[in-house]
Motif scaffolding. Structure first.
Motif, PDB file in Angstrom:
ATOM      1  N   LEU A   1       0.880  -1.233   0.192  1.00 39.74           N
ATOM      2  CA  LEU A   1      -0.041  -0.152  -0.025  1.00 39.74           C
ATOM      3  C   LEU A   1       0.778   1.498   0.120  1.00 39.74           C
ATOM      4  CD1 LEU A   1      -2.763  -0.993   2.578  1.00 39.74           C
ATOM      5  CD2 LEU A   1      -2.703  -1.307   0.114  1.00 39.74           C
TER       6      LEU A   1
ATOM      7  N   SER B   1       1.948   7.937   1.752  1.00 40.89           N
ATOM      8  CA  SER B   1       0.939   7.764   1.069  1.00 40.89           C
ATOM      9  C   SER B   1      -0.278   8.040   1.299  1.00 40.89           C
ATOM     10  CB  SER B   1       0.805   5.899   0.701  1.00 40.89           C
ATOM     11  OG  SER B   1       1.764   5.438  -0.288  1.00 40.89           O
ATOM     12  N   LEU B   2      -0.740   7.933   2.491  1.00 35.57           N
ATOM     13  CA  LEU B   2      -2.010   8.392   2.906  1.00 35.57           C
ATOM     14  C   LEU B   2      -2.071  10.044   2.875  1.00 35.57           C
ATOM     15  CD1 LEU B   2      -2.771   6.612   6.372  1.00 35.57           C
ATOM     16  CD2 LEU B   2      -3.576   6.164   4.117  1.00 35.57           C
ATOM     17  N   ARG B   3      -0.880  10.693   3.262  1.00 37.37           N
ATOM     18  CA  ARG B   3      -0.920  12.128   2.875  1.00 37.37           C
ATOM     19  C   ARG B   3      -1.142  12.423   1.210  1.00 37.37           C
ATOM     20  NH1 ARG B   3       2.998  15.791   0.865  1.00 37.37           N
ATOM     21  NH2 ARG B   3       4.400  13.923   0.426  1.00 37.37           N
TER      22      ARG B   3
ATOM     23  N   SER C   1      -2.592  11.221  -0.922  1.00 37.98           N
ATOM     24  CA  SER C   1      -3.986  10.958  -1.327  1.00 37.98           C
ATOM     25  C   SER C   1      -4.724  12.174  -1.224  1.00 37.98           C
ATOM     26  CB  SER C   1      -4.596   9.949  -0.472  1.00 37.98           C
ATOM     27  OG  SER C   1      -4.804  10.281   0.602  1.00 37.98           O
TER      28      SER C   1
ATOM     29  N   ALA D   1      -1.924   6.807  -5.045  1.00 34.68           N
ATOM     30  CA  ALA D   1      -1.899   6.965  -3.590  1.00 34.68           C
ATOM     31  C   ALA D   1      -3.699   6.873  -2.834  1.00 34.68           C
ATOM     32  CB  ALA D   1      -1.354   8.075  -2.847  1.00 34.68           C
ATOM     33  N   THR D   2      -4.423   7.446  -3.747  1.00 33.66           N
ATOM     34  CA  THR D   2      -5.902   7.313  -3.220  1.00 33.66           C
ATOM     35  C   THR D   2      -6.327   6.087  -3.045  1.00 33.66           C
ATOM     36  OG1 THR D   2      -5.956   9.732  -4.151  1.00 33.66           O
ATOM     37  CG2 THR D   2      -7.839   8.908  -3.593  1.00 33.66           C
TER      38      THR D   2
ATOM     39  N   THR E   1      -5.192   4.275  -0.587  1.00 37.98           N
ATOM     40  CA  THR E   1      -5.681   4.620   0.781  1.00 37.98           C
ATOM     41  C   THR E   1      -7.205   3.884   0.868  1.00 37.98           C
ATOM     42  OG1 THR E   1      -4.772   6.686   0.713  1.00 37.98           O
ATOM     43  CG2 THR E   1      -6.597   6.429   2.130  1.00 37.98           C
TER      44      THR E   1
ATOM     45  N   PHE F   1      -6.406   0.421   1.837  1.00 33.86           N
ATOM     46  CA  PHE F   1      -5.936   0.399   3.381  1.00 33.86           C
ATOM     47  C   PHE F   1      -7.495   0.558   4.238  1.00 33.86           C
ATOM     48  CE2 PHE F   1      -5.410   2.969   7.225  1.00 33.86           C
ATOM     49  CZ  PHE F   1      -4.389   2.242   7.748  1.00 33.86           C
ATOM     50  N   LEU F   2      -8.270   1.287   3.870  1.00 33.02           N
ATOM     51  CA  LEU F   2      -9.436   1.264   4.669  1.00 33.02           C
ATOM     52  C   LEU F   2     -10.405  -0.038   4.342  1.00 33.02           C
ATOM     53  CD1 LEU F   2     -10.782   4.893   3.517  1.00 33.02           C
ATOM     54  CD2 LEU F   2      -9.918   4.143   5.616  1.00 33.02           C
TER      55      LEU F   2
END
Lengths: 299, 299
Positions: free
Chosen positions: A145, B39-41, B43, B269-270, B273, B276-277
């Motif tokens: 990820l 990666s979260l950032r 997105s 990255a989105t 994310t 990830f969710l």
């Protein structure tokens, strides 16, 4: 001995009604053979496709299609596929790359993972539990990820198309599980042994070295768990090391297969070559392999 | 003893802890935790005039709001859930059956069966993909229908190929639990008049349930970031007509671009994310919805 327990069971329970004893012999025989039939059947399902590939990789093209189920005979035997593979690609180099990446990553995971696990299970310090939790988070979250940022990071560090970059990523990937599982094993090392060494003036590093042989089953289990996904990975080689000189076997096979898809001889040969090392390693060490996996599973 | 510990020794002890922990923590943080957070950032960022600027939830709005993008996204989520559902429905019963047969005390040759049935699991997904592609190829003629070529059958076929490869893992985990069940427990049930069927469902199965849950959540996480198999067999476009597109292939295409679509780090990255969710949702569901309700028995 095993049969003794089953035949003894009705005697040990005289009150219980056991219909098994009244069944005709052929039905009982069938009952005893049933597990074997199912297991042999499934073993065939698991192995037949692999056998087909290996067998046909050593035949000439016509025989592959006309008699796919026959072993290669003197007439149909041909290694032309293998010839194509080694002429058209640098498979020996891919093997070397995969070997280096896998061995170094696994050794790093075992060394660094056991060191961290030792510290976490041996010493009490501020933030111990929190740090253990932090390291364990990675067990459930797949490292893939973070690929977008991993690629950026490796570009910044000039580690793209370098085996070192791949090794560092795989080490990070393997550490969480290693720290967690090896910690469980370290906790079972007898306290007396460590204290005795300390009384004798051993340094903490020496105590760690002393404990290492005692967690060997854990090391074996983690070694297996870590090695397979690294050797077999396609994702990171595809993205981080696509260059010819740093290509791994899995990526090399994937690219070769895409290119030579209609050359069945070459395709079958590449498949056989790519699965052979792991297969050989697995069969040679299957006992240790299974013990490691089962033990790791129980943990 | 602690009263006599000199300050120097105490400090040295602290350096030990640091030396043991630092390498693992640094590599894990740099190559796993940082990329995941970054990666979260990312997105939440977009590229405007070649520069990265904060755009809030615009990427998410685009992914879910744009007609084409959202169709692809939900298609991939749905396909991924089907991919997982096939694993869940097929691998648990087969794994359980094989494990139960292997664990029967009268069985001979158990180590051989176990070793052979586990072989596909050791292979790379690329190899498995191609083996089955050849076996299922109408050119070879064992199967007349192009199972991988039709959008109605391709995804199920790929899922079953993956089950074929990985069924060894549930088998081994279930087997490890079954052989750890004490004989007294089982014998006592037989003495009380239970038959094999009752012993399995009333005694062994409840003991297996926690492992079923663990296997399921591990499979879910692995399936949610699967990529290699689909990419190997169907390419990044996951055809026919995106019928085999899952999160992993969608992520890859969004990040790197493919054909007419241009790649984008921030959109990639989105997608990551969202993966990830989805994984987080599954894992939380497991911990709160399943693990807390299933009773775990100490043996």
């Amino acid at each position: 001995m095993a049969t003794a327990t089953t035949t003894a069971r009705p005697h040990s329970a005289p009150g219980a009604h056991h219909p098994v004893r009244h069944q005709p012999t052929w039905r009982r025989r069938l009952g005893a053979a049933m597990p074997h039939l199912v297991l042999i059947g499934y073993t065939l399902v698991a192995l037949a496709p692999i056998a087909m590939i290996v067998m046909n990789s050593m035949k000439e093209r016509r025989a592959i299609f006309s008699e796919p189920f026959r072993l290669p005979t003197a007439e149909t035997f041909s290694l032309v596929g293998y010839q194509t593979v080694f002429e058209r690609s640098r498979f020996e180099l891919y093997f070397l790359n995969s070997f280096v990446v896998t061995v170094v990553s696994v050794l790093l995971v075992l060394l660094l993972g056991s060191m961290a696990a030792f510290a976490l299970s041996e010493y009490r310090f501020w933030g111990n539990t929190l740090l253990a939790l932090y390291l364990a988070l990675g067990i459930m979250i797949p490292i893939r990820l973070g690929t977008v940022s991993i690629l950026r990071l490796l570009v910044d560090l000039s580690l793209v198309n370098s085996l070192l970059g791949l090794i560092l990523v795989y080490t990070a990937m393997g550490l969480p599980l290693a720290v967690f599982v090896l910690g469980l094993f370290f906790r079972q090392v007898p306290r007396d042994l460590k204290e005795a060494a300390r009384v004798d003036g051993a340094s903490e590093y020496w105590v760690y070295r002393l404990a290492m042989p005692l967690i060997r089953p854990g090391l074996a289990a983690i070694g297996v768990f870590t090695m397979l996904p690294i050797w077999n990975d396609l994702w990171f080689p595809l993205i981080l090391t696509p260059g010819e000189s740093v290509r791994t076997v899995t990526l090399g096979a994937q690219l070769f297969l895409g290119q030579f898809v209609s050359d069945w001889n070459a395709v079958l040969a590449v498949l056989t070559l790519a699965m052979l090392p792991m297969l050989a390693l697995y069969i040679i060490f299957s006992k240790q392999f299974m013990r490691g996996l089962t033990q790791g599973a129980i943990k | 003893m602690s009263a006599t510990v000199a300050p120097a020794r105490r400090r040295r002890r602290r350096t030990h802890v640091l030396v043991f922990l630092a390498p693992a923590v640094v590599i894990y943080t740099l190559f796993m935790v940082y990329p995941l957070l970054d990666s979260l950032r990312l997105s939440l960022f977009g590229v405007v005039d070649g520069r990265e600027v904060f755009v809030g939830f615009d990427n998410f709005r685009l992914l879910l709001g744009d007609d084409l993008l959202s169709a692809r996204f939900w298609n991939a989520v749905g396909n991924n859930l089907v991919f997982f559902a096939v694993h869940f429905v097929v691998q648990n019963p087969i794994g359980l059956l094989l494990a139960a047969l292997l664990a029967s005390p009268t069985l001979r040759g158990r180590a051989v069966y176990r070793t052979l049935i586990f072989i596909p699991t050791t292979l790379s997904v690329v190899i498995v993909g191609f083996i089955w592609q050849l076996i299922l190829s109408p050119l070879w003629g064992f199967v007349q229908t192009p199972l991988l070529g039709r959008s109605s059958t391709a995804l199920i076929t790929l899922s079953l190929m993956s089950v074929w490869q990985y069924v060894g893992i549930p088998m081994l985990l279930f087997y490890a639990v079954l052989i750890s069940i004490p004989d007294d427990l089982v014998e006592a049930a037989y003495v009380d008049g239970a038959n094999d069927w009752q012993v399995f469902w009333r005694i062994k199965f409840p003991l297996l349930l926690p492992t079923v849950g663990m296997v399921t959540v591990v499979t879910y996480v692995a399936n949610m970031n699967a990529f290699d198999l689909i990419y190997t067999v169907k390419g990044a476009l996951a055809g026919p007509d995106f019928s085999t597109d899952i999160m992993g292939t969608l992520f890859f295409r969004t990040f790197f671009g493919f054909q007419l679509q241009r790649g984008s780090s921030t959109m990639g990255a989105t997608v990551a994310t969202f993966m990830f969710l989805l994984i987080l949702a599954g894992v939380l569901l497991y911990f709160f919805g399943w693990q807390r309700r299933v009773e775990t028995y100490e043996l």
